[in-house]
Design an enzyme around this catalytic site. Structure first.
Site, PDB file in Angstrom:
ATOM      1  N   HIS A  78      12.179 -41.024  21.922  1.00  0.00           N
ATOM      2  CA  HIS A  78      11.015 -41.425  21.118  1.00  0.00           C
ATOM      3  C   HIS A  78      11.080 -42.923  20.904  1.00  0.00           C
ATOM      4  O   HIS A  78      12.159 -43.499  20.713  1.00  0.00           O
ATOM      5  CB  HIS A  78      10.954 -40.648  19.796  1.00  0.00           C
ATOM      6  CG  HIS A  78      11.942 -41.049  18.763  1.00  0.00           C
ATOM      7  ND1 HIS A  78      11.771 -42.143  17.949  1.00  0.00           N
ATOM      8  CD2 HIS A  78      13.122 -40.484  18.389  1.00  0.00           C
ATOM      9  CE1 HIS A  78      12.788 -42.244  17.103  1.00  0.00           C
ATOM     10  NE2 HIS A  78      13.631 -41.262  17.350  1.00  0.00           N
ATOM     11  N   ASP A  80       8.922 -44.704  18.741  1.00  0.00           N
ATOM     12  CA  ASP A  80       8.448 -45.179  17.450  1.00  0.00           C
ATOM     13  C   ASP A  80       9.649 -45.373  16.528  1.00  0.00           C
ATOM     14  O   ASP A  80      10.730 -44.835  16.755  1.00  0.00           O
ATOM     15  CB  ASP A  80       7.447 -44.212  16.832  1.00  0.00           C
ATOM     16  CG  ASP A  80       8.034 -42.824  16.584  1.00  0.00           C
ATOM     17  OD1 ASP A  80       8.765 -42.324  17.467  1.00  0.00           O
ATOM     18  OD2 ASP A  80       7.776 -42.235  15.526  1.00  0.00           O
ATOM     19  N   ASP A 111      17.935 -46.049  17.600  1.00  0.00           N
ATOM     20  CA  ASP A 111      17.072 -44.874  17.426  1.00  0.00           C
ATOM     21  C   ASP A 111      15.618 -45.244  17.660  1.00  0.00           C
ATOM     22  O   ASP A 111      14.906 -45.546  16.721  1.00  0.00           O
ATOM     23  CB  ASP A 111      17.268 -44.325  16.009  1.00  0.00           C
ATOM     24  CG  ASP A 111      16.553 -43.023  15.750  1.00  0.00           C
ATOM     25  OD1 ASP A 111      16.222 -42.326  16.716  1.00  0.00           O
ATOM     26  OD2 ASP A 111      16.305 -42.706  14.572  1.00  0.00           O
ATOM     27  N   GLU A 146       7.324 -39.520  16.701  1.00  0.00           N
ATOM     28  CA  GLU A 146       8.421 -38.600  16.379  1.00  0.00           C
ATOM     29  C   GLU A 146       8.868 -38.727  14.928  1.00  0.00           C
ATOM     30  O   GLU A 146       9.179 -37.722  14.279  1.00  0.00           O
ATOM     31  CB  GLU A 146       9.610 -38.858  17.323  1.00  0.00           C
ATOM     32  CG  GLU A 146      10.739 -37.860  17.210  1.00  0.00           C
ATOM     33  CD  GLU A 146      11.810 -38.238  16.191  1.00  0.00           C
ATOM     34  OE1 GLU A 146      12.732 -37.432  15.976  1.00  0.00           O
ATOM     35  OE2 GLU A 146      11.736 -39.344  15.602  1.00  0.00           O
ATOM     36  N   GLU A 147       8.895 -39.942  14.423  1.00  0.00           N
ATOM     37  CA  GLU A 147       9.405 -40.138  13.063  1.00  0.00           C
ATOM     38  C   GLU A 147       8.537 -39.434  12.025  1.00  0.00           C
ATOM     39  O   GLU A 147       9.032 -38.922  11.030  1.00  0.00           O
ATOM     40  CB  GLU A 147       9.501 -41.633  12.742  1.00  0.00           C
ATOM     41  CG  GLU A 147      10.510 -42.409  13.579  1.00  0.00           C
ATOM     42  CD  GLU A 147      11.958 -42.056  13.266  1.00  0.00           C
ATOM     43  OE1 GLU A 147      12.202 -41.201  12.380  1.00  0.00           O
ATOM     44  OE2 GLU A 147      12.851 -42.636  13.899  1.00  0.00           O
ATOM     45  N   GLU A 172      18.830 -39.177  22.068  1.00  0.00           N
ATOM     46  CA  GLU A 172      19.210 -39.495  20.686  1.00  0.00           C
ATOM     47  C   GLU A 172      20.646 -40.011  20.651  1.00  0.00           C
ATOM     48  O   GLU A 172      21.516 -39.523  21.381  1.00  0.00           O
ATOM     49  CB  GLU A 172      19.118 -38.247  19.800  1.00  0.00           C
ATOM     50  CG  GLU A 172      17.702 -37.862  19.407  1.00  0.00           C
ATOM     51  CD  GLU A 172      17.139 -38.707  18.288  1.00  0.00           C
ATOM     52  OE1 GLU A 172      17.851 -39.592  17.772  1.00  0.00           O
ATOM     53  OE2 GLU A 172      15.974 -38.483  17.932  1.00  0.00           O
TER      54      GLU A 172
END
Length: 285
Positions: A78, A80, A111, A146-147, A172
């Protein structure tokens, strides 16, 4: 047989390119629903390093493909980030970032922008060294939102883009280990209601904030308490105990569950001070 030493040496030769690419991504803000600069930077790099196909879907996910097979092995990151919070708490500009001999700093480096960089160059190396299996193609995808909406991106890719990989590797950050996933995920919204009154006579009302305070403590205990007989609220660790869970062996394989409060909102009567709009999910499990 894979020549791991050759792969490692090739990856090392791209270190400067990967560092430049990573810092180019994180120099721009990329909070959920504002990932365009990240998407454009990643798409341009995919084209530069020789991806066979590069697409940006209507949701904003950027996808690059290596190979021509009809079966897909996907690598997901991800792209974002959460916000920077209080700038005064940073020791450096989170968008300017920094780098030294052992680390790169910046908002989203770990991340999960570092993951997309690794996946892009990993796919490049696979193509160069003929490591893509016959009948397969490699998909590298930078997913959005995603967040705020974990899982929505892949729901869109599967249901709307009609892409269903055979296997997905999540990038991740896991400190160099190999982890299995996952324990599952649930969001629970808890609403409480009260009766408004003037602050000079609180006994005339029914304070919903006090009610929620008790619930918040109970959620905290669920995460932190043990499962001793005398514990009024037993923690989620009890799922690992055969006394409470007949499927304890499976639970131990996946690991103890966790629970936390992630958001809380209040809606006040019209005309009251500091109204906060529209309630949202209160707890993320």
């Amino acid at each position: 047989m894979l020549n791991f030493e050759q792969i490692k040496q090739t990856a090392g030769s791209y270190e400067a390119d990967m560092t430049r690419f990573l810092r180019a991504i994180v120099k721009n803000p990329g909070e959920s629903c504002d990932e365009k600069a990240h998407v454009d930077t990643i798409a341009a790099e995919m084209k530069k390093v020789g991806f066979d196909e590069v697409n940006i879907d209507p949701q904003g996910n950027v996808m690059g493909f290596m190979g021509t097979g009809d079966k897909i092995i996907a690598f997901d990151a991800h792209i974002d980030t959460v916000g920077i919070g209080n700038m005064a708490n940073w020791k450096f500009d989170p968008y300017e970032g920094y780098e030294n001999e052992t680390e790169i700093g910046g908002r989203g480096v770990s991340d999960q922008c570092g993951g997309i960089v690794s996946a892009v160059y990993g796919a490049k190396i696979m193509k160069e060294q003929g490591l893509i299996p016959d009948g397969y193609k490699i998909m590298v995808v930078g997913t959005v939102q995603e967040e705020d909406c974990d899982g929505l991106c892949w729901q869109y890719i599967i249901n709307e883009d009609k892409i269903r990989p055979e296997f997905v590797v999540s990038t991740e950050p896991i400190d160099g280990g190999i982890y299995r996933g996952q324990r599952g995920r649930m969001e629970i919204r808890v609403d409480v209601k009260g009766i408004s009154c003037h602050g000079s006579a609180p006994e005339r009302g029914d304070n919903a904030i006090y009610k929620m305070a008790d619930i918040l403590q109970d959620i905290r205990f669920l995460n932190e308490n043990d499962d001793a007989d005398g514990a009024e609220i037993k923690g989620l660790v009890k799922m690992l105990n055969p006394k409470y869970n007949k499927d304890y062996e499976e639970a131990r394989f996946l690991g103890r569950g966790t629970v936390t409060v992630s958001q809380i909102f209040i809606r006040l009567p019209a005309g009251a001070p500091w109204p906060i709009p529209a309630p949202s999910p209160l707890t993320g499990v």
